[in-house]
Design a protein around this motif. Sequence first.
Motif, mmCIF file in Angstrom:
data_model
loop_
_atom_site.group_PDB
_atom_site.id
_atom_site.type_symbol
_atom_site.label_atom_id
_atom_site.label_comp_id
_atom_site.label_asym_id
_atom_site.label_seq_id
_atom_site.Cartn_x
_atom_site.Cartn_y
_atom_site.Cartn_z
ATOM 1 N N ARG A 124 0.843 -1.187 0.000
ATOM 2 C CA ARG A 124 0.000 0.000 0.000
ATOM 3 C C ARG A 124 0.882 1.241 0.000
ATOM 4 O O ARG A 124 1.850 1.330 0.763
ATOM 5 N N GLU A 148 -1.867 -2.890 -9.523
ATOM 6 C CA GLU A 148 -2.105 -3.176 -8.109
ATOM 7 C C GLU A 148 -2.191 -4.672 -7.867
ATOM 8 O O GLU A 148 -2.790 -5.406 -8.644
ATOM 9 N N ASP A 153 -4.319 -0.203 -3.579
ATOM 10 C CA ASP A 153 -2.914 -0.013 -3.220
ATOM 11 C C ASP A 153 -2.436 1.391 -3.563
ATOM 12 O O ASP A 153 -1.571 1.940 -2.906
#
Lengths: 225, 525
Positions: A124, A148, A153
Amino acid sequence: MGTPTSTADTIAQLRSRMARMHDGVPQLALETHPALAGLVQLRAGSSYAVDSASLALALMAGPSRTGSWCAVVGVGDSGAEAAYALGVDLDRTVLVPDPGDQWLEVTAALVDVVTLVVVRPPGRVPEQVAGKLAARLRKRSAALVALETRPGDWPRCEVRLTTRAPAWSGAGQGEGHLRSRRLLVEAQRGSAPPRRGALWFPAEDQTYRRAEPAAAPARVVEEAS
Amino acid sequence: MSRVMVVWCPDWPVVAALADEGLPTHLPAAVFSANNVSACNDGARRFGVRRGMRRRDAQSRCPELKVHAAVPDRDARAFEPVLAAVEELRPGVAPLRPGLLALRAPGRFYGGEPAAAALVAERLVGLGVWDCRVGVADELFTAEQAARRAEPQDCHVIEPGASAPFLRGLPVEAIEDLPDGRDAVSLMRRLGLRTLGDVADLRASDVRDRFGPQVAWVHRVLGGDGAVLLATRTPPPELACHVDFEPPLDSAETISFSARRTADRFVAGLAQQRLVCTEVRIEARAEGESDGEVACSRVWLHPRWFGAADLVDRLLWQLQGASGPTPGRTGAVRAPVDRVVFEPVTVVPEAVHADGLWGGTEERVERGIARVQGMLGHEAVVRPVLQGGRSPRDRQAFVAWGERPAGLRPRSIDGGPPWPGTIPPPAPSRVLADPWAAEVVGPAGRPVAVDDRGAVTCPPERFRAEPSGGWQSVAAWAGPWPIEELWWEASGGRKVARFQVVGVDGRAWLLTCDEGVWWTEAVYD
């Protein structure tokens, strides 16, 4: 010749016009793969999030086929042949498969010189990091596509493309081989209702295009509500 | 009138080929072009190998014959040190062809012509050229003929004015090496001309009309004329630069920093010749090693051309790589380094790489990528290339930025082999660099494998493709594509079968069954 006051007025007027131009940032539209037309339009200075490698390659193919340089950061498993089939110019593609913990510096350095950067963030991404990178993107007129691993994210992206209901055809129970895939792509732009479109990714003839009939925008809104 | 000295190294293509492979010169060897012997050495001649002989005839007479292909570049390259060595003794050397050079004979400086010839021979033997013969005469043709009649490492001097008697006694075969000489000699034999003296007695116009301009020139030489000016060469400028460290340094950073000025000098020296370097060899010599041995040497390529900062970067990467744990480098620096050499491998005129008036995108990209390389190292930035192969991983390659792709397999569409057993398109969008362990089971949890005839033992029912993912049912599958690769290798090769498997969630995978063990090779993401 105008009086001093009228000159000052003119300057102020011009300044406000320039400020408006800066605020609104009339962003340069980048070439987008025709299969994604109507779903997403790439613009310089924006970031996009996708959840599938082939969609990331398709977004890359747009600028790449018009001669722009593209870079892929942190993707150690890119399929060069699939990229080539989508129309990516491999001679103008730079890969940094394993930037380690320097992925942000590498991405920033590449944003300076190429038109589009595909990056797979290691996890993240903090809001402020994405913000800094977004400022850099606007300054350098580049676009960023975040690939992602988990949805969300990459915060603060212009459009988030998600794939739904992939349906492969061609393979049976041991016979045939994979030929074509019908894919539903959902483009979420801010809090606006998502746009949906069905794509052949690829179709039987190994082209990448919209599945007929293309969904009309009005119907899409109805679907979303 | 200056005299001419000719140095002849017989069978030069063979000498060069043997030297290239580090083999001793006494082995029978021959150089072939178009499957015919174009040059052979004494060892081969002893077995009856002759010029113009077919390869199979040559090999049947001498089965241990070393066979080399004709590479004119190699001959010229190997001759370069010989030219340089002779140039040190007497400037103004004219290379005639690889193996043959001419120079103005040194008169009294070395104490006479035989003494000078002895000195040249001594210098060449020092270089490892055992068979060199020297001829001295009034002009080039006579000197060459004299050299051909000298003993190895010896010289044959034709006194001033004695050319004509010497040449008149030679058989006509002496001019065979001239362009079109073979035809001329054949014609002369049929006309009953046995020696050059017979040719000299003919009228000049007849010789020119019948045998062409080359033989006409020999005819003029026979008449005491026809001296030609030697096309002497200017010695090539020394472009390589080196720096010595006293005391020797052992830190890669310190060495690179200290080599900075040398790199500047190297680039400036090239710029003076209006050249830029696109390929450079960087050598680091460790303390206590002799001149011939180099601790770490590597050739670097640059997509544009090397600036001083690029050279210093390359040197740093090379030293870090050599001292690091990564094996398989060209050499490792174990002792402190006392010399660093920059040697240009390829130089091009700077105009080729001149910047455009407004700069260029490419150049900006190069700089940005150079920055990333500076952060992560040279091999961290790659560019993808396609190549031939069967599995998706074989069909692509990643080449370090700035290097030329080498050893790529040709693709079928470029006229390469057809690569049977390839999975038909579409290509997977994710090709895993390191395959994931996968599991596939059939009905009642029986393991799925591929038997010797390439058939599956039972149809796959459930699978797990991702290490972190869960089990799911197989919706559709295709395969197997059995491939037996490298079975001729001693290691036994690889016998694998590939499957395309679609799960119930709609995602497709490329799985490999390697002797009953399953791997995920690529994802159709």
